[in-house]
Scaffold this active site. Structure first.
Site, PDB file in Angstrom:
ATOM      1  N   GLU A 170       0.780  -1.028   0.034  1.00  0.00           N
ATOM      2  CA  GLU A 170       0.008   0.057   0.062  1.00  0.00           C
ATOM      3  C   GLU A 170       0.913   1.129   0.026  1.00  0.00           C
ATOM      4  O   GLU A 170       2.049   1.178   0.397  1.00  0.00           O
ATOM      5  CB  GLU A 170      -0.879   0.087   1.219  1.00  0.00           C
ATOM      6  CG  GLU A 170      -1.907  -1.142   1.378  1.00  0.00           C
ATOM      7  CD  GLU A 170      -2.326  -1.247   2.869  1.00  0.00           C
ATOM      8  OE1 GLU A 170      -1.900  -0.332   3.696  1.00  0.00           O
ATOM      9  OE2 GLU A 170      -2.731  -2.064   3.267  1.00  0.00           O
ATOM     10  N   LYS A 197       2.305   4.643   1.376  1.00  0.00           N
ATOM     11  CA  LYS A 197       2.239   5.319   2.763  1.00  0.00           C
ATOM     12  C   LYS A 197       1.942   6.797   2.738  1.00  0.00           C
ATOM     13  O   LYS A 197       3.000   7.663   2.319  1.00  0.00           O
ATOM     14  CB  LYS A 197       3.815   4.925   3.224  1.00  0.00           C
ATOM     15  CG  LYS A 197       3.775   5.424   4.716  1.00  0.00           C
ATOM     16  CD  LYS A 197       5.229   4.765   5.413  1.00  0.00           C
ATOM     17  CE  LYS A 197       5.294   5.089   6.725  1.00  0.00           C
ATOM     18  NZ  LYS A 197       5.431   6.527   7.309  1.00  0.00           N
ATOM     19  N   TYR A 204      -6.570   1.819   6.397  1.00  0.00           N
ATOM     20  CA  TYR A 204      -5.720   0.665   6.074  1.00  0.00           C
ATOM     21  C   TYR A 204      -5.672  -0.304   6.912  1.00  0.00           C
ATOM     22  O   TYR A 204      -4.760  -1.251   6.608  1.00  0.00           O
ATOM     23  CB  TYR A 204      -4.153   1.481   5.726  1.00  0.00           C
ATOM     24  CG  TYR A 204      -3.571   2.068   6.977  1.00  0.00           C
ATOM     25  CD1 TYR A 204      -3.490   1.425   8.224  1.00  0.00           C
ATOM     26  CD2 TYR A 204      -3.447   3.363   6.842  1.00  0.00           C
ATOM     27  CE1 TYR A 204      -3.054   2.020   9.345  1.00  0.00           C
ATOM     28  CE2 TYR A 204      -2.853   4.106   7.981  1.00  0.00           C
ATOM     29  CZ  TYR A 204      -2.609   3.419   9.111  1.00  0.00           C
ATOM     30  OH  TYR A 204      -2.238   4.130  10.177  1.00  0.00           O
ATOM     31  N   LYS A 256      11.006   3.295   2.623  1.00  0.00           N
ATOM     32  CA  LYS A 256      11.039   4.994   2.449  1.00  0.00           C
ATOM     33  C   LYS A 256      11.605   5.370   1.309  1.00  0.00           C
ATOM     34  O   LYS A 256      12.975   5.055   0.988  1.00  0.00           O
ATOM     35  CB  LYS A 256      11.633   5.500   3.777  1.00  0.00           C
ATOM     36  CG  LYS A 256      11.042   5.264   5.123  1.00  0.00           C
ATOM     37  CD  LYS A 256       9.584   6.071   5.082  1.00  0.00           C
ATOM     38  CE  LYS A 256       9.258   6.572   6.418  1.00  0.00           C
ATOM     39  NZ  LYS A 256      10.103   7.239   7.260  1.00  0.00           N
ATOM     40  N   CYS A 282       9.534  51.940  10.771  1.00  0.00           N
ATOM     41  CA  CYS A 282      10.240  51.528   9.435  1.00  0.00           C
ATOM     42  C   CYS A 282       8.762  51.112   8.580  1.00  0.00           C
ATOM     43  O   CYS A 282       8.007  50.219   8.961  1.00  0.00           O
ATOM     44  CB  CYS A 282      11.095  50.156   9.883  1.00  0.00           C
ATOM     45  SG  CYS A 282      11.285  49.134   8.112  1.00  0.00           S
TER      46      CYS A 282
HETATM   47  S1  IVH Z   1       0.181   0.198   8.818  1.00  0.00           S
HETATM   48  C1  IVH Z   1       0.604  -1.824  12.911  1.00  0.00           C
HETATM   49  N1  IVH Z   1      -0.368   1.232   6.532  1.00  0.00           N
HETATM   50  O1  IVH Z   1       2.498   5.341   8.832  1.00  0.00           O
HETATM   51  C2  IVH Z   1       0.955  -1.075  11.540  1.00  0.00           C
HETATM   52  N2  IVH Z   1       0.590   2.751   8.053  1.00  0.00           N
HETATM   53  O2  IVH Z   1       5.079   4.663  10.486  1.00  0.00           O
HETATM   54  C3  IVH Z   1       0.337   0.242  11.566  1.00  0.00           C
HETATM   55  N3  IVH Z   1       0.832   4.885   7.534  1.00  0.00           N
HETATM   56  O3  IVH Z   1       1.770   5.921  12.077  1.00  0.00           O
HETATM   57  C4  IVH Z   1       0.585   0.926  10.313  1.00  0.00           C
HETATM   58  N4  IVH Z   1      -0.152   4.669   5.393  1.00  0.00           N
HETATM   59  O4  IVH Z   1      -0.136   6.218  10.404  1.00  0.00           O
HETATM   60  C5  IVH Z   1      -0.158   1.464   7.777  1.00  0.00           C
HETATM   61  N5  IVH Z   1      -0.949   2.211   4.451  1.00  0.00           N
HETATM   62  C6  IVH Z   1      -0.489   2.087   5.717  1.00  0.00           C
HETATM   63  C7  IVH Z   1      -0.075   3.586   5.825  1.00  0.00           C
HETATM   64  C8  IVH Z   1       0.426   3.738   7.447  1.00  0.00           C
HETATM   65  C9  IVH Z   1       0.443   5.478   6.329  1.00  0.00           C
HETATM   66  C10 IVH Z   1       1.476   5.464   8.749  1.00  0.00           C
HETATM   67  C11 IVH Z   1       0.746   5.159  10.065  1.00  0.00           C
HETATM   68  C12 IVH Z   1       1.574   5.017  11.023  1.00  0.00           C
HETATM   69  C13 IVH Z   1       3.048   5.230  10.306  1.00  0.00           C
HETATM   70  C14 IVH Z   1       4.005   4.034  10.591  1.00  0.00           C
END
Ligand code: IVH
Length: 719
Positions: A167, A169, A276, A363, A480
């Protein structure tokens, strides 16, 4: 559609006809006689009560239909991005619903689309404990790290290959949404992962979030609240025009907007969400793919850019495929999340203290581009701070063209070694604010020129000073022009005195024409002075004067914020205004009195104390006061803001209530525009029956007055 108010006479006829048809002749004749003789008061009232119930039923049916239709259109517009009606048709449906709910407050309901933005601003957020902790993700920055992750999991699972689900991020803020039997009941931030903040009222304002699911399920959905890049840019542009501090990136903007204590502010911020995952649930789901499909079936927004990948190499392909395309997305992503697809395997793998073993975030490196520094110029801000800005050869990076990058102050220029004519690498900090990363010294030709901070203010020519402990140089000249124009713009900005039509161009014009030398001068402007100015036609001159006039009545905290006292932002301005209530008390306050206010520290206290002891301040305030600018804070601003939802309704109380005294209950009704009477009459709309309601209840029944219990009353108050 309008629900008709049937006249009692017409309804009586209807009832009489009904009785005639059903052959209850004795009663029929009795009624006829009573009505003809004009003695049928009680029966008439029964008839009226019958009619009223019928109208309520009819309204209830229409309200239910409108709510369904509106939510359907909301879903089509905000989730599917496929609206089928125009905005004005949608507005008409909303207006009809609002009107019906106003006429029938007893038919209000928590999940009505009219109730997305509701409630008064909160004093603070309550904390909530997550039943299942909201963990973070482990990161990977290269293919080798992903392979290592996959090897570890295959070893732990004893499998030769694992299916992954990939997915985007999205860069925003993690939230949890709790639904009970299909109803959205609570929402929170991730917080520290174990406890978060209750931001239910703010989440309700996000139209993509259904207030009721199509199935009566109990579950916790988790996702990311974010802002589209274009909305973020528009929001910052607006803030720039209003002289408000800019958000550094969409993530901060989303977080800042979600943590607003006033849900109306959140509602104005174009927040969006992707779900998600799930917290607690007991649904028979086998894979993450199914889980997302299920969320989608529940009409929750799920990002469609997702894929099942057989093995880590396919997951890597997914990561690569988005690396270059990501700038085409309307929102920021900072990587790809790779999750084990099999939910039972996820469970078996479990979590470490910080993150699940079954997922990893790949990342992307931030995008970097080369460009040339054409020049370095300086800006003079409202506080006199002189900021160097690199003027760049235009370059397209992370979704937009960049031509300027702040160099912050001379120390940073020295540290990076930036010279005019240098080739530099730039990137967007937090993917948004352009910054110079480093100088490509090997590209130098010898033509580059060093930059020197000016010794004199570029606006007024006064000497500039670097105060001890500060990185910025400042122009300390209180008159000024550059500072003054910036101060006027800030004073007029939306969160301060909210003077429409007074942006940077007009402020500059007023200064240039010698019409305004301080913000107080604004209040002495006349249409005849403004109309001849080349940029202001007669109409906008009178609009401007009217807008300035209107601003006189604002509460004290706006004035305080607008005055631009150092370190006094909107929040401090509110705290000070709410504590002292009048400017007179505030200006006489000693430092100790100021620091005694929670959240006012010595730095703010000192700045406020000094500001009010400047001779220029004296003069300024005197002029403002003479012009009739309001210097006080209304005590019950929040109460006055309550919507008049009970306008025209008369209540009578009977018996003891549990949650309020009689006086409190009466006050709550009056605040909402309703009336309270001491005895039941035909004019009474509702009798609120507490415990042991006594004779008033009998009287209400006799007159056909609607009787409601305390619960219903509370719902009507929308507490
Ligand atoms: S899964 C236990 N899926 O990334 C797994 N997180 O560093 C929890 N995030 O705070 C996260 N898109 O808010 C997941 N497709 C996605 C995501 C996602 C963004 C953010 C999430 C979390 C951070 C993790």
């Amino acid at each position: 559609m309008q629900v008709k108010k049937e006249s009692a006479a017409a309804a009586t006829k209807k009832l009489v006809c009904v009785m005639a048809i059903y052959g209850n002749q004795a009663l029929f004749l009795y009624f006829c006689r009573e009505i003809i003789n004009g003695k049928g008061e009680i029966q008439k009232r029964q008839v009226e009560s019958f009619v009223k119930k019928e109208q309520v039923n009819e309204a209830a049916a229409r309200i239910a239909q409108l709510r369904r239709e509106i939510e359907e259109h909301n879903y089509r517009y905000h989730v599917l991005d496929d609206p089928v009606i125009s905005d004005s048709e949608f507005d008409a449906l909303m207006r009809e619903l609002i009107e019906l709910e106003r006429q029938y407050p007893e038919l209000q309901s928590e999940d009505s689309p009219t109730r997305r933005v509701g409630g008064a601003p909160l004093p603070g957020f309550a904390t909530l404990t997550h039943k299942i902790p909201m963990l973070g993700l482990d990161n990977a920055f290269a293919l080798e790290e992903l392979r290592e992750f996959d090897r570890r999991l295959r070893r732990l699972a004893g499998l030769s290959s694992i299916d992954y689900f990939c997915e985007l991020k999205v860069d925003g803020l993690a939230v949890s949404l709790q639904y009970e039997e299909g109803l959205f009941v609570r929402g929170s931030t991730r917080g520290d992962g174990f406890t978060g903040e209750d931001i239910t009222s703010n989440l309700r304002t996000i139209k993509q979030i259904p207030l009721r699911l199509p199935e009566a399920v109990t579950l916790e959905a988790r996702g990311e609240v974010y802002i589209n890049r274009a909305d973020f840019e528009a929001m910052n542009e607006q803030r720039r025009q209003n002289g408000e501090p800019l958000f550094a990136n969409p993530r901060n903007a989303a977080a800042g907007s979600l943590r607003q204590l006033d849900p109306r502010v959140t509602a104005s911020r174009s927040l969006r969400i992707f779900l998600y995952g799930m917290g607690e649930h007991n649904l028979p789901l086998k894979t993450h793919a199914e889980l997302l499909d299920y969320l989608e079936r529940l009409r929750l927004p799920v990002n469609k850019n997702r894929a099942l990948c057989r093995g880590i190499d396919e997951a890597w392909e997914f990561c690569l495929s988005w690396q270059d395309r990501r700038s085409e997305l309307p929102y920021e992503i900072d990587g790809i999340v790779i999750k084990v697809n099999d939910l039972a395997l996820q469970e078996r793998l479990g979590n470490t203290a910080r993150s699940p073993r079954w997922a990893i975030a790949f990342k992307y490196p931030p995008e970097e581009k080369r460009t040339k520094v054409i020049d370095i110029q300086v800006n003079v801000g409202r506080t006199g701070a002189i900021t160097p800005v690199a003027i760049l050869e235009p370059v397209f990076i992370s979704g937009s063209t960049v031509q300027r990058a702040s160099l912050h102050n001379e120390d940073i220029i020295a540290e990076k070694g930036v010279m005019i004519g240098d080739t530099v690498v730039i990137r967007k900090a937090g993917e948004i604010i352009p910054e110079v990363v480093r100088v490509l010294k090997e590209e130098r030709t010898g033509e580059e020129k060093p930059f020197r901070m000016p010794e004199k203010c570029p606006s007024c020519g006064a000497a500039v000073h670097r105060l001890p402990g500060e990185a910025a140089r400042r122009c300390l000249n209180p008159s000024c022009p550059a500072q003054l124009v910036e101060r006027i713009v800030h004073f007029a900005s939306r969160r301060a005195m909210d003077i429409e039509g007074l942006g940077p161009a007009v402020a500059e014009l007023l200064w240039r024409e010698g019409l305004v030398r301080s913000v107080a001068d604004l209040y002495y402007l006349e249409v005849s002075q403004l109309a001849p100015l080349e940029r202001l036609a007669e109409k906008s001159a009178s609009n401007l004067v009217a807008a300035i006039e209107k601003s006189k009545g604002h509460p004290l905290h706006r004035l305080l914020f607008g005055l631009g006292i150092r370190f006094v932002g909107e929040k401090a301005a509110r705290l000070l205004a709410e504590h002292f209530l009048t400017l007179d008390k505030l200006r006489r306050a000693e430092r100790e009195e100021l620091t005694a206010i929670p959240e006012i520290g010595p730095k703010i206290a000192d700045a406020v104390y000094r500001f009010f002891r400047e001779p220029e301040t004296e003069e300024l305030l005197e002029k403002l006061e003479k012009a009739g600018v309001n210097f006080s804070e209304p005590v019950a601003a929040a109460a006055a803001a309550a919507a008049r939802t009970l306008e025209g309704k008369t209540f009578v109380f009977s018996g003891a209530l549990e949650r309020f005294t009689r006086d409190e209950a009466a006050e709550l009704v009056r605040e909402r525009g309703g009336k309270v009477a001491s005895s039941v009459s035909r004019k009474t709309d509702y009798l609120v029956a507490g415990s042991e309601p006594g004779s008033k209840l009998a009287r209400a029944r006799e007159l056909g007055v609607e009787v409601i219990d305390e619960e219903t009353f509370i719902r009507m108050l929308q507490l």
